[in-house]
Design an enzyme around this catalytic site. Sequence first.
Site, short mmCIF file in Angstrom:
data_model
loop_
_atom_site.label_atom_id
_atom_site.label_comp_id
_atom_site.label_asym_id
_atom_site.label_seq_id
_atom_site.Cartn_x
_atom_site.Cartn_y
_atom_site.Cartn_z
N CYS A 188 1.18 -1.28 0.01
CA CYS A 188 0.01 -0.31 -0.19
C CYS A 188 1.00 0.64 0.41
O CYS A 188 1.68 1.48 0.33
CB CYS A 188 -1.53 0.21 1.58
SG CYS A 188 -1.27 0.99 1.80
N CYS A 231 0.77 3.27 3.13
CA CYS A 231 2.19 2.83 3.76
C CYS A 231 3.76 3.27 4.59
O CYS A 231 4.20 2.84 4.66
CB CYS A 231 1.92 1.16 4.35
SG CYS A 231 0.21 0.97 4.50
#
Length: 810
Positions: A79, A82
């Site tokens: 992600c 992230c």
Amino acid sequence: MARRCGRATSLLSGQIHFCSRSATKSAVWMCLCLLFRSAAEAGLYTATDQIISLTPDTVPSVLVNSTAVILVEFYASWCGHCISFSKTYKTLARDIKEWKPAVDLAAMDCAADVNRFTCGMFGIRGYPSIKLFRAYSKPESTGQILRGFPRDLQGLRHLIIDKLEKHEEPWPPACPPLEPASQAEIDSFFETNNVQHLALIFENVNSYVGREVTLDLLQFDNIAVRRVLNTEEGLITKLGVTEFPSCYLYYPGGNYTRLRVNIEARTFYSYALQRLPGVVRSGKPPPVKTELLQNNTEEPWKPFNRSRVYMADLESTLHYSLRSELAAYPSIRGAALNALKKYISVLKKYFPGRPMVMNLLWSADSWLQKQTGDAVSYEAFREILDNSEQLPDTALPEGLTWVGCQGSQPHFRRYPCGVWTLFHVLTVQAMNSSDPQEVLSAMRDYIGIFFGCRPCAEHFKTMAEESMAEVITTKMAVLWLWTIHNRVNNRLAGALSEDPNFPKIEWPSPELCSACHTVKENGDHKWNQEEVLPFFVSYYSKNTILTDYLEDESLILEKQREKHASEARKRVGRQAGEATGSMTNPLSTQPTAQEHEEEEDNEEEEEGPQDEAVVDEEARYVDGAEEMVSKTSESPWSKSDLGSRRQVHRKLSIVGIRMREQQEDIVDLDSFVNRHYKAKALRLAASSRVKQRTLQRKEEQEPAPVFGLGMELDGGLGMVGLQPLETHFNIDVGQPGKRLQKRELTGEYFGAEVEMSHRRRWMTALSIGFSKVDISLCVILYFLSFMCLLAMYLFFKNRLRLRRAKTALP
Ligand SMILES: Cc1cc2nc3c(=O)[nH]c(=O)nc-3n(C[C@H](O)[C@H](O)[C@H](O)COP(=O)(O)OP(=O)(O)OC[C@H]3O[C@@H](n4cnc5c(N)ncnc54)[C@H](O)[C@@H]3O)c2cc1C
Ligand SMILES: *[C@@H]1O[C@H](CO)[C@@H](O)[C@H](O)[C@H]1NC(C)=O
Ligand SMILES: *[C@@H]1O[C@H](CO)[C@@H](O)[C@H](O)[C@H]1NC(C)=O
Ligand SMILES: *[C@@H]1O[C@H](CO)[C@@H](O)[C@H](O)[C@H]1NC(C)=O
Ligand SMILES: *[C@@H]1O[C@H](CO)[C@@H](O)[C@H](O)[C@H]1NC(C)=O
Ligand SMILES: *[C@@H]1O[C@H](CO)[C@@H](O)[C@H](O)[C@H]1NC(C)=O
């Protein structure tokens, strides 16, 4: 691709040789390597980040009943948010690493199959999520989700402090009180607390500085920090506080002083307070006074200036690195060999050493560059390091003299400190080079393969993989290494390996370079890179390196000469012993000469067909040496074994290593000598007695450098037949004399001498030993005269035919 592969294999340090063994195998290995790599480096965080990587197995031990509050980031490695947040989270971990006993950081990769179930148990829906697990959490606790948590460092830090303040009982035991102190509390403070210093931070109610500094010092003894609000009129008028924030030291007698800092901000307070006299990290012994050190340490303590770099440290580092660390590799091959070549080449180019040391690095580099095979034996390299060739004014001093890298205990500092210093110096010296990654990649490879501290090497490689590719200028290279080193310091502060006398700090300290430190608008610390770089460059530049405690060059050279002389004598002794043991012939010198000739003949026979197989041959012989070493000695690195190992190698080297590329070698060496020693060598040659005595003819022809001279001499006498041992001892020896003994009597070549045997043989043959050439000349002459006759025959035949044709034509 190949580079990736190289890196990946060295992660599995046992398999260094995998990747570069042969071109055909490499593709297969590359795939394997990549596989290993991805397995080894899953997730966004590594061991160097000071963030606990959670797995289902570690969840209970980390989260349940912990004495610290734990923040857990749940993320998915794919992600994007992230990935970008991981930078902040890592910075946070470094920023609050002193808070660890009270607050620790962890992370869990929910994208990993093994973790998916656990993430589900914790009710994780989106990434990244942060959950807080308070101290003494129950096993069934799923933590408190921090919704909409800030994405910046300061915001996160403040959030953590807020959470700590609101922490319900039981309070994390390591966490100091964070609430503002009242005057009454301060007045009676020393009645209930047994500390030397009380630091009071005066600030506004919404400032976090006081609490941050309190937490920054929670691992230090003999000091307490309390925040005092600007509404505490009594204290403020008593101390005359006018600035907020500001920090005062308060003492039992009721006296106080203001803490002097460059900037009134958290980092500056923390740094200054951690260094107050008597303040020590919990569980660490207090620093030892310098006078006591003099008696404490085994070697006498050498006073030195802490803000300077010492050449003694750099030379000691080279000695240890090249003579001890490398010695662990009896055979250096593949990736390791490349790493060594790069390392030496970088040293040659940028090491700001004394002429003597530079000469040695040049000679080692030119030797290594010529080793085009897959492997070199360490012993051969060692011969170069010890200057067995006896090149003039060439030596790497032996022994360790730590000065700036002295430790208050024998197990502190020293070599690793020297390694850092060395590479900082090299990056600074290389600032004018065109390849910004040159020094760094040499360092990465050397550390990755040879550095004895394996966990250090792994950490360093991880950090290099993360960010070294971003280095695109030499300035960035300097700053990259600085940053990385600071990161290591940050991680190691308070570790067992930290010398209490030299606490790990983010360097340079405000004392060393106050202009290097500044603050952002929000009061967070910031490095002033425009100032750091010039400071760094002057601190590590060639001109500011101190030469105290260095041994005199002439002394070193003298020692080296003596060492070679005694080694030569020993060899002679051994050889003599062997000779008398195996011989019945009373004419003791004669057989030796024959042996010698036979050996040369053998070489010549071997030479032709060998060329192609040479690499494998060599590898096999080196392997052989390795095996024999491990058989002869339990611990192949102990000093006493080196001697025996060297002998083993020498024996083998005659057979295995000598017959390669000698032609080129000599050309290179000569040009090398011409470049670097010409003037000196010529002077030496002119004064060389040996030369005058034996080589007058040659001298007239060309003023050969001393190098070539030695060769000719050796070759010559090797064939002429030998004088008895004693005469050689009696010749009062110049260096060539020693070389003579060495060769004649052992009939062995070793080290760089090997390189010369080929040309030497021809010189030998041409100058003095006509016996062999006689035959070949005869053959050649026969052949030539035959060709000549044939040509004449054809020529006349043709002419005859032509003439006939002409006459036939009308
Ligand atoms: C590549 C490498 C990786 C290491 N990894 C680990 C590890 O993972 N774990 C471990 O326990 N030990 C590790 N070490 C050893 C550790 O970093 C220290 O070298 C050792 O503990 C000795 O510390 P020291 O106090 O002498 O200072 P060092 O950190 O060795 O520093 C030497 C000198 O360099 C200067 N200096 C300090 N910081 C900087 C900077 N940022 N930039 C420029 N100059 C600076 C200072 O003058 C200091 O005295 C590593 C060493 C190296 C070379
Ligand atoms: C938690 O730790 C405390 C001491 O740290 C201990 O007394 C207690 O038994 C532990 N509780 C559990 C459930 O492990
Ligand atoms: C406090 O003051 C007294 C006298 O004024 C002085 O002797 C003492 O050293 C001071 N203490 C500190 C820690 O400064
Ligand atoms: C160091 O030892 C010597 C004797 O070995 C002693 O005379 C001297 O006082 C000691 N110095 C310190 C600072 O302890
Ligand atoms: C140490 O070196 C610094 C920087 O060159 C210099 O300013 C300082 O005076 C030196 N200190 C001592 C004690 O020699
Ligand atoms: C780099 O080049 C500049 C200008 O040519 C010179 O002043 C400087 O000393 C050089 N630096 C090094 C480390 O050689």
